[in-house]
Design a protein around this motif. Structure first.
Motif, PDB file in Angstrom:
ATOM      1  N   LEU A  30      -0.944 -16.325   6.921  1.00 18.78           N
ATOM      2  CA  LEU A  30      -1.626 -15.693   5.781  1.00 18.78           C
ATOM      3  C   LEU A  30      -1.010 -14.348   5.427  1.00 18.78           C
ATOM      4  CD1 LEU A  30      -5.344 -16.495   6.636  1.00 18.78           C
ATOM      5  CD2 LEU A  30      -4.003 -17.431   4.748  1.00 18.78           C
ATOM      6  N   TRP A  31      -0.663 -13.558   6.448  1.00 18.49           N
ATOM      7  CA  TRP A  31      -0.050 -12.254   6.213  1.00 18.49           C
ATOM      8  C   TRP A  31       1.310 -12.412   5.540  1.00 18.49           C
ATOM      9  CZ3 TRP A  31       3.801  -9.364   9.270  1.00 18.49           C
ATOM     10  CH2 TRP A  31       3.922  -8.045   8.845  1.00 18.49           C
ATOM     11  N   GLY A  32       2.102 -13.356   6.027  1.00 17.96           N
ATOM     12  CA  GLY A  32       3.413 -13.614   5.415  1.00 17.96           C
ATOM     13  C   GLY A  32       3.282 -14.035   3.963  1.00 17.96           C
ATOM     14  N   ALA A  33       2.317 -14.903   3.680  1.00 19.21           N
ATOM     15  CA  ALA A  33       2.093 -15.339   2.299  1.00 19.21           C
ATOM     16  C   ALA A  33       1.666 -14.168   1.419  1.00 19.21           C
ATOM     17  CB  ALA A  33       1.040 -16.439   2.262  1.00 19.21           C
ATOM     18  N   ALA A  34       0.830 -13.292   1.944  1.00 19.56           N
ATOM     19  CA  ALA A  34       0.385 -12.129   1.167  1.00 19.56           C
ATOM     20  C   ALA A  34       1.538 -11.189   0.869  1.00 19.56           C
ATOM     21  CB  ALA A  34      -0.723 -11.385   1.924  1.00 19.56           C
ATOM     22  N   VAL A  35       2.376 -10.915   1.861  1.00 17.45           N
ATOM     23  CA  VAL A  35       3.508 -10.004   1.662  1.00 17.45           C
ATOM     24  C   VAL A  35       4.502 -10.594   0.666  1.00 17.45           C
ATOM     25  CG1 VAL A  35       5.496  -8.956   2.811  1.00 17.45           C
ATOM     26  CG2 VAL A  35       3.255  -8.853   3.882  1.00 17.45           C
ATOM     27  N   ILE A  36       4.808 -11.880   0.792  1.00 16.39           N
ATOM     28  CA  ILE A  36       5.742 -12.528  -0.138  1.00 16.39           C
ATOM     29  C   ILE A  36       5.163 -12.552  -1.550  1.00 16.39           C
ATOM     30  CG2 ILE A  36       6.797 -14.742  -0.745  1.00 16.39           C
ATOM     31  CD1 ILE A  36       7.184 -15.177   2.302  1.00 16.39           C
ATOM     32  N   GLY A  37       3.881 -12.852  -1.670  1.00 17.98           N
ATOM     33  CA  GLY A  37       3.245 -12.880  -2.990  1.00 17.98           C
ATOM     34  C   GLY A  37       3.262 -11.534  -3.678  1.00 17.98           C
ATOM     35  N   VAL A  38       2.958 -10.484  -2.939  1.00 18.34           N
ATOM     36  CA  VAL A  38       2.973  -9.138  -3.520  1.00 18.34           C
ATOM     37  C   VAL A  38       4.395  -8.741  -3.895  1.00 18.34           C
ATOM     38  CG1 VAL A  38       2.600  -6.698  -3.015  1.00 18.34           C
ATOM     39  CG2 VAL A  38       0.851  -8.367  -2.437  1.00 18.34           C
ATOM     40  N   ALA A  39       5.379  -9.097  -3.082  1.00 12.61           N
ATOM     41  CA  ALA A  39       6.774  -8.762  -3.395  1.00 12.61           C
ATOM     42  C   ALA A  39       7.229  -9.462  -4.679  1.00 12.61           C
ATOM     43  CB  ALA A  39       7.678  -9.142  -2.238  1.00 12.61           C
ATOM     44  N   GLN A  40       6.856 -10.728  -4.835  1.00 11.17           N
ATOM     45  CA  GLN A  40       7.232 -11.446  -6.055  1.00 11.17           C
ATOM     46  C   GLN A  40       6.540 -10.856  -7.278  1.00 11.17           C
ATOM     47  OE1 GLN A  40       6.356 -15.522  -5.073  1.00 11.17           O
ATOM     48  NE2 GLN A  40       8.425 -15.870  -4.307  1.00 11.17           N
ATOM     49  N   TYR A  41       5.269 -10.489  -7.113  1.00  8.22           N
ATOM     50  CA  TYR A  41       4.540  -9.878  -8.227  1.00  8.22           C
ATOM     51  C   TYR A  41       5.162  -8.535  -8.616  1.00  8.22           C
ATOM     52  CZ  TYR A  41       0.839  -7.682 -10.889  1.00  8.22           C
ATOM     53  OH  TYR A  41       0.133  -7.033 -11.871  1.00  8.22           O
ATOM     54  N   ALA A  42       5.555  -7.748  -7.611  1.00 15.04           N
ATOM     55  CA  ALA A  42       6.175  -6.451  -7.878  1.00 15.04           C
ATOM     56  C   ALA A  42       7.486  -6.622  -8.644  1.00 15.04           C
ATOM     57  CB  ALA A  42       6.410  -5.708  -6.568  1.00 15.04           C
ATOM     58  N   GLU A  43       8.279  -7.592  -8.242  1.00  9.49           N
ATOM     59  CA  GLU A  43       9.545  -7.832  -8.942  1.00  9.49           C
ATOM     60  C   GLU A  43       9.294  -8.292 -10.375  1.00  9.49           C
ATOM     61  OE1 GLU A  43      13.755  -9.955  -7.973  1.00  9.49           O
ATOM     62  OE2 GLU A  43      11.961 -11.116  -7.553  1.00  9.49           O
TER      63      GLU A  43
ATOM     64  N   ASP B  86       6.649   3.432  -1.353  1.00  3.81           N
ATOM     65  CA  ASP B  86       6.170   4.020  -0.109  1.00  3.81           C
ATOM     66  C   ASP B  86       4.830   3.384   0.218  1.00  3.81           C
ATOM     67  OD1 ASP B  86       8.188   5.895   0.548  1.00  3.81           O
ATOM     68  OD2 ASP B  86       7.410   7.265  -0.971  1.00  3.81           O
ATOM     69  N   VAL B  87       4.616   3.132   1.515  1.00  3.41           N
ATOM     70  CA  VAL B  87       3.331   2.577   1.925  1.00  3.41           C
ATOM     71  C   VAL B  87       2.266   3.668   1.911  1.00  3.41           C
ATOM     72  CG1 VAL B  87       2.081   1.479   3.826  1.00  3.41           C
ATOM     73  CG2 VAL B  87       4.381   0.741   3.272  1.00  3.41           C
ATOM     74  N   TRP B  88       2.631   4.863   2.413  1.00  2.70           N
ATOM     75  CA  TRP B  88       1.672   5.967   2.379  1.00  2.70           C
ATOM     76  C   TRP B  88       2.337   7.244   1.923  1.00  2.70           C
ATOM     77  CZ3 TRP B  88      -3.242   5.790   1.954  1.00  2.70           C
ATOM     78  CH2 TRP B  88      -3.967   6.972   2.033  1.00  2.70           C
ATOM     79  N   PRO B  89       1.860   7.930   0.939  1.00  7.06           N
ATOM     80  CA  PRO B  89       0.808   7.480   0.036  1.00  7.06           C
ATOM     81  C   PRO B  89       1.324   6.313  -0.806  1.00  7.06           C
ATOM     82  CG  PRO B  89       1.778   9.524  -0.777  1.00  7.06           C
ATOM     83  CD  PRO B  89       2.402   9.245   0.564  1.00  7.06           C
ATOM     84  N   PRO B  90       0.431   5.388  -1.144  1.00  6.13           N
ATOM     85  CA  PRO B  90       0.874   4.193  -1.878  1.00  6.13           C
ATOM     86  C   PRO B  90       1.546   4.547  -3.200  1.00  6.13           C
ATOM     87  CG  PRO B  90      -1.389   3.934  -1.132  1.00  6.13           C
ATOM     88  CD  PRO B  90      -1.000   5.360  -0.877  1.00  6.13           C
ATOM     89  N   SER B  91       2.773   4.116  -3.355  1.00  6.33           N
ATOM     90  CA  SER B  91       3.471   4.311  -4.622  1.00  6.33           C
ATOM     91  C   SER B  91       4.481   3.182  -4.811  1.00  6.33           C
ATOM     92  CB  SER B  91       4.179   5.664  -4.664  1.00  6.33           C
ATOM     93  OG  SER B  91       5.259   5.677  -3.767  1.00  6.33           O
ATOM     94  N   TYR B  92       4.676   2.818  -6.062  1.00  6.05           N
ATOM     95  CA  TYR B  92       5.666   1.812  -6.422  1.00  6.05           C
ATOM     96  C   TYR B  92       6.181   2.169  -7.798  1.00  6.05           C
ATOM     97  CZ  TYR B  92       8.043  -2.617  -6.960  1.00  6.05           C
ATOM     98  OH  TYR B  92       9.013  -3.580  -7.109  1.00  6.05           O
ATOM     99  N   GLU B  93       7.491   2.263  -7.924  1.00  9.41           N
ATOM    100  CA  GLU B  93       8.060   2.598  -9.221  1.00  9.41           C
ATOM    101  C   GLU B  93       9.273   1.738  -9.506  1.00  9.41           C
ATOM    102  OE1 GLU B  93       8.923   6.783  -8.786  1.00  9.41           O
ATOM    103  OE2 GLU B  93      10.999   6.356  -8.276  1.00  9.41           O
TER     104      GLU B  93
END
Length: 108
Positions: free
Chosen positions: A17-30, A51-58
């Motif tokens: 489940l964790w692997g699926a969540a990480v892969i899903g979020v990575a695909q969504y981010a891309e 960055d994981v902490w503080p949460p940021s994605y650009e």
């Protein structure tokens, strides 16, 4: 014996489940960065920074003869934090509590 098998089964399910969540979020981010490129014909590539902490994605949009554009995505950052940190901790706590309550109930 049964508790050991249950622990192994829960651990394996958690990893899947964790692997699926990480892969899903990575695909969504891309996909989000590709969407940022959609309406801007002068830009043809992007780089990401996170960055994981503080949460940021650009997404840094890149193109020829134009200044890079940085687009922040707070929702993606929170989803990454949830998938990477919150989910494994919550799953471990829930599985541990479930096993403890199940084991106590079986002893009665």
């Amino acid at each position: 014996m049964v508790v050991g098998a249950l622990v192994v089964a829960l651990a394996m399910a958690g990893v899947v489940l964790w692997g699926a969540a990480v892969i899903g979020v990575a695909q969504y981010a891309e996909d989000t960065c590709f969407d940022d490129l959609g309406g801007r014909t002068e830009y043809g590539a992007f780089r990401t920074a996170a960055d994981v902490w503080p949460p940021s994605y650009e997404c840094r949009l890149l193109g020829n003869d134009v200044e890079p554009v940085v687009v922040q995505h707070r929702g993606v950052a929170l989803a990454r934090f949830g998938a990477i940190v919150v989910f494994p901790v919550a799953y471990a706590v829930a599985a541990t509590l479930g096993i403890v309550f199940w084991h106590r109930r079986g002893r009665r």
